[in-house]
Each structure stands twice: as structure tokens, then as C-alpha cells.
Design a protein around this motif. Structure first.
Motif, PDB file in Angstrom:
ATOM      1  N   UNK A   1       2.439 -36.887  13.614  1.00  0.00           N
ATOM      2  CA  UNK A   1       2.868 -37.974  12.733  1.00  0.00           C
ATOM      3  C   UNK A   1       2.794 -37.567  11.262  1.00  0.00           C
ATOM      4  N   UNK A   2       1.667 -36.967  10.862  1.00  0.00           N
ATOM      5  CA  UNK A   2       1.495 -36.575   9.464  1.00  0.00           C
ATOM      6  C   UNK A   2       2.452 -35.443   9.114  1.00  0.00           C
ATOM      7  N   UNK A   3       2.637 -34.516  10.029  1.00  0.00           N
ATOM      8  CA  UNK A   3       3.577 -33.411   9.813  1.00  0.00           C
ATOM      9  C   UNK A   3       4.975 -33.951   9.523  1.00  0.00           C
ATOM     10  N   UNK A   4       5.445 -34.863  10.362  1.00  0.00           N
ATOM     11  CA  UNK A   4       6.767 -35.463  10.172  1.00  0.00           C
ATOM     12  C   UNK A   4       6.842 -36.180   8.829  1.00  0.00           C
ATOM     13  N   UNK A   5       5.797 -36.893   8.480  1.00  0.00           N
ATOM     14  CA  UNK A   5       5.753 -37.665   7.237  1.00  0.00           C
ATOM     15  C   UNK A   5       5.822 -36.747   6.015  1.00  0.00           C
ATOM     16  N   UNK A   6       5.089 -35.647   6.035  1.00  0.00           N
ATOM     17  CA  UNK A   6       5.103 -34.701   4.914  1.00  0.00           C
ATOM     18  C   UNK A   6       6.481 -34.074   4.751  1.00  0.00           C
ATOM     19  N   UNK A   7       7.064 -33.567   5.839  1.00  0.00           N
ATOM     20  CA  UNK A   7       8.360 -32.908   5.736  1.00  0.00           C
ATOM     21  C   UNK A   7       9.452 -33.884   5.304  1.00  0.00           C
ATOM     22  N   UNK A   8       9.337 -35.131   5.740  1.00  0.00           N
ATOM     23  CA  UNK A   8      10.314 -36.145   5.349  1.00  0.00           C
ATOM     24  C   UNK A   8      10.300 -36.357   3.838  1.00  0.00           C
ATOM     25  N   UNK A   9       9.102 -36.403   3.256  1.00  0.00           N
ATOM     26  CA  UNK A   9       9.000 -36.613   1.808  1.00  0.00           C
ATOM     27  C   UNK A   9       9.398 -35.387   1.007  1.00  0.00           C
ATOM     28  N   UNK A  10       9.111 -34.226   1.532  1.00  0.00           N
ATOM     29  CA  UNK A  10       9.565 -33.000   0.876  1.00  0.00           C
ATOM     30  C   UNK A  10      11.096 -33.004   0.778  1.00  0.00           C
ATOM     31  N   UNK A  11      11.744 -33.401   1.854  1.00  0.00           N
ATOM     32  CA  UNK A  11      13.210 -33.412   1.858  1.00  0.00           C
ATOM     33  C   UNK A  11      13.750 -34.551   0.991  1.00  0.00           C
ATOM     34  N   UNK A  12      13.100 -35.720   1.046  1.00  0.00           N
ATOM     35  CA  UNK A  12      13.539 -36.844   0.212  1.00  0.00           C
ATOM     36  C   UNK A  12      13.490 -36.491  -1.270  1.00  0.00           C
TER      37      UNK A  12
END
Length: 224
Positions: free
Chosen positions: A172-183
Motif C-alpha cells: 500500500x505504501x509503495x503504491x502511494x509513494x510511486x503515485x505521488x512521485x508521478x503526480x
């Protein structure tokens, strides 16, 4: 939106060459660097961030778009770092931790509003006054990343950022971090030992070995 250019980087420890690297990380891309301990993964991050130990020597240029940053003090490079430990300040509450790295823009009221909005974006709006010691591992990880993002970095470095999380929370945290990096369209370099991290990042994977590592026609670079 900047790209991170690593131009003919060579890092030595004494007479031993740890690595040689020439590549560009695009805005929003995550380049994963993998390999056993001692091959220079974290040393590479330290060089980019401006914290290279005197025990190492580095050559080459690090550029954010057209700006060379490896000659600048660390605080002027605008590179965010996220470590395996959240490194939250125990003497500050959650809001104080987020305020610490913020760009000093606007009024105090406006900065408080940005902190509230950031916490609300991750479901932690009621945690501003909390002692960091009372947070779960996943909550600490979110606060640590928010603190980095509020400093308005132009690139991100991730050093084993998920290794201290339990298996249930890691995905969950992994997905959340990568999502914000891309955003935020941040060029990102991640060091990890975890294949799942590399696959979740979805970008290129550079595998370093214990021999002198040279990026060139025989790269061990692949796509996740």
C-alpha cells in the motif's frame, strides 16, 4: 518539470572503482538500482544529494535540466531524500515535522493550511498534533514523504524506503509513494534489495554487481 541527468559519473573508494554510470531519469520516472551491499548504491545517492563521505571520490556531473547541481551545497540542490527510517523529529509533533522542511512562502496561516491539506490528502487530517512516537509504521512513512514533498524538491532519491514496513502495509505504501512521485513529475532514483519494489516502480532496473560496474553496451539494465 526537470529531468535528472547523471553524466559520466564515476565513483572510487581508494583505488577501487565502485561504479560508472551515464543515464537520464525523466520527469515522473523511477529508475531502480539493485545489487548486493558494498557496490555503491547508497554512495551514489549520497553523491547526488551532496553528502558524499570523504572516503569516496566522484567524477562527472549531476544536472537537473540545464543546472549543474553537484557543485552546489546540499541545501541548494532541491533533491528530496526518503530513507528506510522515517527520521521524524521526536521533539516535534506531526505538524511541526511537516513545517520543518517547508519552503517559507506565504503567511503562517497559509503554511498551516498547506500542512492541513497535505495531511488530509492521506487521511491524516486529525494527526497534526500527534507525537510521532504514537504513529504506526505506515503513518510515519506517509508523514516522512509529505515532509519531503512540502519542501518542493525537483528530484527524489529513495534509499530502501519500504524495508522497515511490515508485509501487510508495504504494498500500500509503495503504491502511494510511486503515485505521488508521478503526480509531481519528479525524476526518481530508488535503491532497493526488494524485487517487488522494483516491479512496482514499473521503470528501468539497473543491476550492479560486486565487480567494477560499468554502464555501457553491456549494461545489466532492464524494464520492470
Amino acid at each position: 518539470m526537470a529531468s535528472l541527468r547523471l553524466d559520466d559519473i564515476v565513483i572510487h573508494q581508494g583505488q577501487h572503482r565502485l561504479l560508472s554510470l551515464d543515464t537520464t531519469v525523466a520527469p515522473g520516472e523511477v529508475l531502480t538500482v539493485m545489487g548486493p551491499s558494498g557496490v555503491g548504491k547508497s554512495t551514489l545517492l549520497a553523491f547526488i544529494a551532496g553528502f558524499l563521505s570523504p572516503a569516496f571520490e566522484a567524477q562527472g556531473c549531476v544536472l537537473l535540466d540545464a543546472t549543474r547541481i553537484d557543485t552546489l551545497p546540499a541545501e541548494q540542490r532541491h533533491v528530496g531524500l526518503l530513507f528506510q527510517d522515517p527520521l521524524l523529529f521526536p521533539h516535534l509533533d506531526v505538524a511541526g515535522n511537516l513545517a520543518f522542511g517547508m519552503v517559507r512562502e506565504g503567511t503562517r496561516r497559509q503554511r498551516r493550511a498547506r500542512i492541513h491539506d497535505a495531511l488530509s490528502s492521506v487521511g491524516l487530517e486529525a494527526f497534526a498534533g500527534r507525537d510521532p512516537a504514537t504513529l504506526s509504521g505506515g503513518q510515519k512513512a506517509r508523514v516522512a514523504l509529505l515532509r519531503v514533498l512540502l519542501s518542493k524538491p525537483r528530484a527524489m532519491l529513495l534509499d530502501e524506503p519500504f524495508s522497515k514496513l511490515d508485509a501487510e502495509r508495504r504494498g500500500e505504501i509503495r503504491h502511494w509513494v510511486f503515485e505521488r512521485v508521478r503526480d509531481h513529475r519528479l525524476p526518481t532514483l530508488m535503491v532497493t534489495h526488494d524485487e517487488a519494489d522494483a516491479q512496482a516502480a514499473g521503470g528501468r532496473i539497473l543491476r550492479l554487481t560486486e565487480r567494477d560496474t560499468v554502464m555501457g553496451p553491456t549494461d545489466k539494465e532492464e524494464r520492470a
